[in-house]
Structures are given as C-alpha cells and as structure tokens.
Design a protein around this motif. Structure first.
Motif, PDB file in Angstrom:
ATOM      1  N   ILE A  11      12.204 -14.277 -11.384  1.00 46.92           N
ATOM      2  CA  ILE A  11      12.386 -15.506 -12.145  1.00 46.92           C
ATOM      3  C   ILE A  11      13.254 -16.451 -11.326  1.00 46.92           C
ATOM      4  O   ILE A  11      14.027 -16.014 -10.468  1.00 46.92           O
ATOM      5  CB  ILE A  11      13.036 -15.259 -13.522  1.00 46.92           C
ATOM      6  CG1 ILE A  11      14.418 -14.607 -13.359  1.00 46.92           C
ATOM      7  CG2 ILE A  11      12.151 -14.423 -14.409  1.00 46.92           C
ATOM      8  CD1 ILE A  11      15.204 -14.531 -14.638  1.00 46.92           C
ATOM      9  N   ARG A  12      13.118 -17.712 -11.576  1.00 45.60           N
ATOM     10  CA  ARG A  12      13.924 -18.704 -10.879  1.00 45.60           C
ATOM     11  C   ARG A  12      15.014 -19.203 -11.829  1.00 45.60           C
ATOM     12  O   ARG A  12      14.734 -19.581 -12.960  1.00 45.60           O
ATOM     13  CB  ARG A  12      13.053 -19.873 -10.424  1.00 45.60           C
ATOM     14  CG  ARG A  12      13.837 -20.918  -9.700  1.00 45.60           C
ATOM     15  CD  ARG A  12      12.970 -22.121  -9.363  1.00 45.60           C
ATOM     16  NE  ARG A  12      13.815 -23.145  -8.833  1.00 45.60           N
ATOM     17  CZ  ARG A  12      13.688 -23.666  -7.632  1.00 45.60           C
ATOM     18  NH1 ARG A  12      12.720 -23.259  -6.852  1.00 45.60           N
ATOM     19  NH2 ARG A  12      14.509 -24.593  -7.220  1.00 45.60           N
ATOM     20  N   LEU A  13      16.245 -19.166 -11.349  1.00 45.26           N
ATOM     21  CA  LEU A  13      17.370 -19.659 -12.130  1.00 45.26           C
ATOM     22  C   LEU A  13      17.835 -20.967 -11.511  1.00 45.26           C
ATOM     23  O   LEU A  13      18.264 -20.995 -10.367  1.00 45.26           O
ATOM     24  CB  LEU A  13      18.523 -18.650 -12.131  1.00 45.26           C
ATOM     25  CG  LEU A  13      18.223 -17.275 -12.717  1.00 45.26           C
ATOM     26  CD1 LEU A  13      19.430 -16.359 -12.564  1.00 45.26           C
ATOM     27  CD2 LEU A  13      17.828 -17.393 -14.174  1.00 45.26           C
ATOM     28  N   ASP A  14      17.716 -22.037 -12.266  1.00 44.26           N
ATOM     29  CA  ASP A  14      18.174 -23.334 -11.781  1.00 44.26           C
ATOM     30  C   ASP A  14      19.620 -23.539 -12.197  1.00 44.26           C
ATOM     31  O   ASP A  14      20.080 -23.062 -13.231  1.00 44.26           O
ATOM     32  CB  ASP A  14      17.302 -24.460 -12.362  1.00 44.26           C
ATOM     33  CG  ASP A  14      15.871 -24.379 -11.833  1.00 44.26           C
ATOM     34  OD1 ASP A  14      15.705 -24.091 -10.636  1.00 44.26           O
ATOM     35  OD2 ASP A  14      14.948 -24.592 -12.632  1.00 44.26           O
ATOM     36  N   ARG A  15      20.340 -24.290 -11.386  1.00 48.18           N
ATOM     37  CA  ARG A  15      21.729 -24.606 -11.726  1.00 48.18           C
ATOM     38  C   ARG A  15      21.750 -25.428 -12.995  1.00 48.18           C
ATOM     39  O   ARG A  15      20.851 -26.217 -13.204  1.00 48.18           O
ATOM     40  CB  ARG A  15      22.375 -25.384 -10.579  1.00 48.18           C
ATOM     41  CG  ARG A  15      22.551 -24.514  -9.365  1.00 48.18           C
ATOM     42  CD  ARG A  15      23.273 -25.287  -8.280  1.00 48.18           C
ATOM     43  NE  ARG A  15      23.343 -24.515  -7.077  1.00 48.18           N
ATOM     44  CZ  ARG A  15      24.395 -23.807  -6.709  1.00 48.18           C
ATOM     45  NH1 ARG A  15      25.465 -23.803  -7.462  1.00 48.18           N
ATOM     46  NH2 ARG A  15      24.388 -23.115  -5.603  1.00 48.18           N
ATOM     47  N   PRO A  16      22.657 -25.275 -13.870  1.00 50.53           N
ATOM     48  CA  PRO A  16      23.866 -24.459 -13.828  1.00 50.53           C
ATOM     49  C   PRO A  16      23.696 -23.105 -14.507  1.00 50.53           C
ATOM     50  O   PRO A  16      24.644 -22.551 -15.045  1.00 50.53           O
ATOM     51  CB  PRO A  16      24.881 -25.313 -14.574  1.00 50.53           C
ATOM     52  CG  PRO A  16      24.060 -25.960 -15.655  1.00 50.53           C
ATOM     53  CD  PRO A  16      22.704 -26.206 -15.004  1.00 50.53           C
ATOM     54  N   CYS A  17      22.505 -22.559 -14.518  1.00 54.13           N
ATOM     55  CA  CYS A  17      22.239 -21.281 -15.167  1.00 54.13           C
ATOM     56  C   CYS A  17      23.053 -20.164 -14.510  1.00 54.13           C
ATOM     57  O   CYS A  17      23.254 -20.157 -13.300  1.00 54.13           O
ATOM     58  CB  CYS A  17      20.751 -20.958 -15.056  1.00 54.13           C
ATOM     59  SG  CYS A  17      20.265 -19.532 -16.001  1.00 54.13           S
ATOM     60  N   GLN A  18      23.529 -19.234 -15.325  1.00 50.80           N
ATOM     61  CA  GLN A  18      24.273 -18.085 -14.821  1.00 50.80           C
ATOM     62  C   GLN A  18      23.664 -16.822 -15.398  1.00 50.80           C
ATOM     63  O   GLN A  18      23.167 -16.813 -16.520  1.00 50.80           O
ATOM     64  CB  GLN A  18      25.749 -18.186 -15.185  1.00 50.80           C
ATOM     65  CG  GLN A  18      26.407 -19.368 -14.519  1.00 50.80           C
ATOM     66  CD  GLN A  18      27.864 -19.515 -14.910  1.00 50.80           C
ATOM     67  OE1 GLN A  18      28.293 -19.022 -15.939  1.00 50.80           O
ATOM     68  NE2 GLN A  18      28.610 -20.212 -14.085  1.00 50.80           N
ATOM     69  N   LEU A  19      23.713 -15.770 -14.624  1.00 53.91           N
ATOM     70  CA  LEU A  19      23.139 -14.490 -15.008  1.00 53.91           C
ATOM     71  C   LEU A  19      24.262 -13.500 -15.249  1.00 53.91           C
ATOM     72  O   LEU A  19      25.145 -13.345 -14.406  1.00 53.91           O
ATOM     73  CB  LEU A  19      22.217 -13.981 -13.892  1.00 53.91           C
ATOM     74  CG  LEU A  19      21.592 -12.612 -14.085  1.00 53.91           C
ATOM     75  CD1 LEU A  19      20.605 -12.633 -15.252  1.00 53.91           C
ATOM     76  CD2 LEU A  19      20.892 -12.180 -12.803  1.00 53.91           C
ATOM     77  N   PRO A  53      32.875 -18.156 -13.627  1.00 50.43           N
ATOM     78  CA  PRO A  53      32.510 -16.810 -14.096  1.00 50.43           C
ATOM     79  C   PRO A  53      33.692 -15.849 -14.175  1.00 50.43           C
ATOM     80  O   PRO A  53      33.767 -15.043 -15.098  1.00 50.43           O
ATOM     81  CB  PRO A  53      31.490 -16.341 -13.061  1.00 50.43           C
ATOM     82  CG  PRO A  53      30.875 -17.590 -12.548  1.00 50.43           C
ATOM     83  CD  PRO A  53      31.988 -18.603 -12.550  1.00 50.43           C
ATOM     84  N   GLU A  54      34.623 -15.956 -13.244  1.00 50.19           N
ATOM     85  CA  GLU A  54      35.782 -15.063 -13.269  1.00 50.19           C
ATOM     86  C   GLU A  54      36.587 -15.253 -14.551  1.00 50.19           C
ATOM     87  O   GLU A  54      37.114 -14.302 -15.117  1.00 50.19           O
ATOM     88  CB  GLU A  54      36.687 -15.309 -12.055  1.00 50.19           C
ATOM     89  CG  GLU A  54      36.072 -14.934 -10.731  1.00 50.19           C
ATOM     90  CD  GLU A  54      35.151 -16.016 -10.150  1.00 50.19           C
ATOM     91  OE1 GLU A  54      35.099 -17.153 -10.707  1.00 50.19           O
ATOM     92  OE2 GLU A  54      34.462 -15.721  -9.169  1.00 50.19           O
ATOM     93  N   VAL A  55      36.664 -16.503 -15.011  1.00 47.57           N
ATOM     94  CA  VAL A  55      37.422 -16.808 -16.223  1.00 47.57           C
ATOM     95  C   VAL A  55      36.745 -16.197 -17.436  1.00 47.57           C
ATOM     96  O   VAL A  55      37.382 -15.566 -18.275  1.00 47.57           O
ATOM     97  CB  VAL A  55      37.588 -18.337 -16.399  1.00 47.57           C
ATOM     98  CG1 VAL A  55      38.229 -18.678 -17.735  1.00 47.57           C
ATOM     99  CG2 VAL A  55      38.395 -18.911 -15.249  1.00 47.57           C
ATOM    100  N   TRP A  56      35.439 -16.384 -17.571  1.00 46.15           N
ATOM    101  CA  TRP A  56      34.801 -15.833 -18.768  1.00 46.15           C
ATOM    102  C   TRP A  56      34.621 -14.336 -18.696  1.00 46.15           C
ATOM    103  O   TRP A  56      34.543 -13.661 -19.718  1.00 46.15           O
ATOM    104  CB  TRP A  56      33.557 -16.575 -19.221  1.00 46.15           C
ATOM    105  CG  TRP A  56      32.477 -16.988 -18.290  1.00 46.15           C
ATOM    106  CD1 TRP A  56      32.380 -18.171 -17.637  1.00 46.15           C
ATOM    107  CD2 TRP A  56      31.289 -16.266 -17.962  1.00 46.15           C
ATOM    108  NE1 TRP A  56      31.216 -18.208 -16.919  1.00 46.15           N
ATOM    109  CE2 TRP A  56      30.526 -17.057 -17.100  1.00 46.15           C
ATOM    110  CE3 TRP A  56      30.814 -15.003 -18.317  1.00 46.15           C
ATOM    111  CZ2 TRP A  56      29.304 -16.634 -16.582  1.00 46.15           C
ATOM    112  CZ3 TRP A  56      29.599 -14.589 -17.806  1.00 46.15           C
ATOM    113  CH2 TRP A  56      28.860 -15.407 -16.949  1.00 46.15           C
ATOM    114  N   MET A  57      34.622 -13.745 -17.517  1.00 41.41           N
ATOM    115  CA  MET A  57      34.617 -12.289 -17.426  1.00 41.41           C
ATOM    116  C   MET A  57      35.959 -11.730 -17.900  1.00 41.41           C
ATOM    117  O   MET A  57      36.009 -10.717 -18.590  1.00 41.41           O
ATOM    118  CB  MET A  57      34.296 -11.827 -16.009  1.00 41.41           C
ATOM    119  CG  MET A  57      32.855 -12.087 -15.598  1.00 41.41           C
ATOM    120  SD  MET A  57      31.627 -11.419 -16.746  1.00 41.41           S
ATOM    121  CE  MET A  57      31.938  -9.677 -16.577  1.00 41.41           C
ATOM    122  N   GLU A  58      37.050 -12.397 -17.546  1.00 35.36           N
ATOM    123  CA  GLU A  58      38.371 -11.980 -18.040  1.00 35.36           C
ATOM    124  C   GLU A  58      38.436 -12.114 -19.555  1.00 35.36           C
ATOM    125  O   GLU A  58      38.978 -11.244 -20.243  1.00 35.36           O
ATOM    126  CB  GLU A  58      39.470 -12.819 -17.389  1.00 35.36           C
ATOM    127  CG  GLU A  58      39.721 -12.469 -15.947  1.00 35.36           C
ATOM    128  CD  GLU A  58      40.788 -13.347 -15.304  1.00 35.36           C
ATOM    129  OE1 GLU A  58      41.629 -13.916 -16.034  1.00 35.36           O
ATOM    130  OE2 GLU A  58      40.766 -13.462 -14.074  1.00 35.36           O
TER     131      GLU A  58
END
Length: 75
Positions: A11-19, A53-58
């Motif tokens: 699949i193609r993920l376009d910005r600002p998509c995050q996986l 991503p680091e912020v929302w992972m925390e």
C-alpha cells in the motif's frame, strides 16, 4: 514455520499518514478489573494523538501503564 504460508500486500502511504505497528500485548493489556485495553481504546488514543511519533508513543505507554495500574509489561 516451514509449512507456514504468508500473503503479501503493498500500500502507498502519503504524507502525513503514519503507520502504527504494535504487538498483541497492547490490546491484551489488562486493567485491574481484568478488562483488556482493546482496539477501541487504542483507536481513541491514536485519534487524539498529535506531534511527533515519539511523543504519542510515550503517551500510549503512559495510558497503558495507567490502564493496568502500573503493571504494563513491554514485550
């Protein structure tokens, strides 16, 4: 695993998509009452996430610790 079969898909993920990739330990994390964290709660956490991503992972890790009464074990 010699007899295991796997499927592949691209699949193609376009910005600002995050996986987000996670183990079943996130969904199975139990509250003090024995209730799993679950898909709906994870979706809610990620829908309200912002920033890097680091912020929302925390934030997710803190939510899991809070949910489990501090018993969340990261595998």
């Amino acid at each position: 695993l010699e007899q295991a079969t796997f499927e592949s898909e691209s699949i193609r993920l376009d910005r600002p998509c995050q996986l987000l990739c996670f183990s079943d330990g996130v969904l199975d994390c139990l509250s003090a009452e024995g209730q799993p964290f679950g898909v709906d709660r994870l979706r809610s956490e990620m829908a309200s996430a912002s920033g890097e991503p680091e912020v929302w992972m925390e934030r997710l890790e803190q939510s899991l610790k809070s949910w489990s009464g501090g018993r969340f074990e990261d595998d």
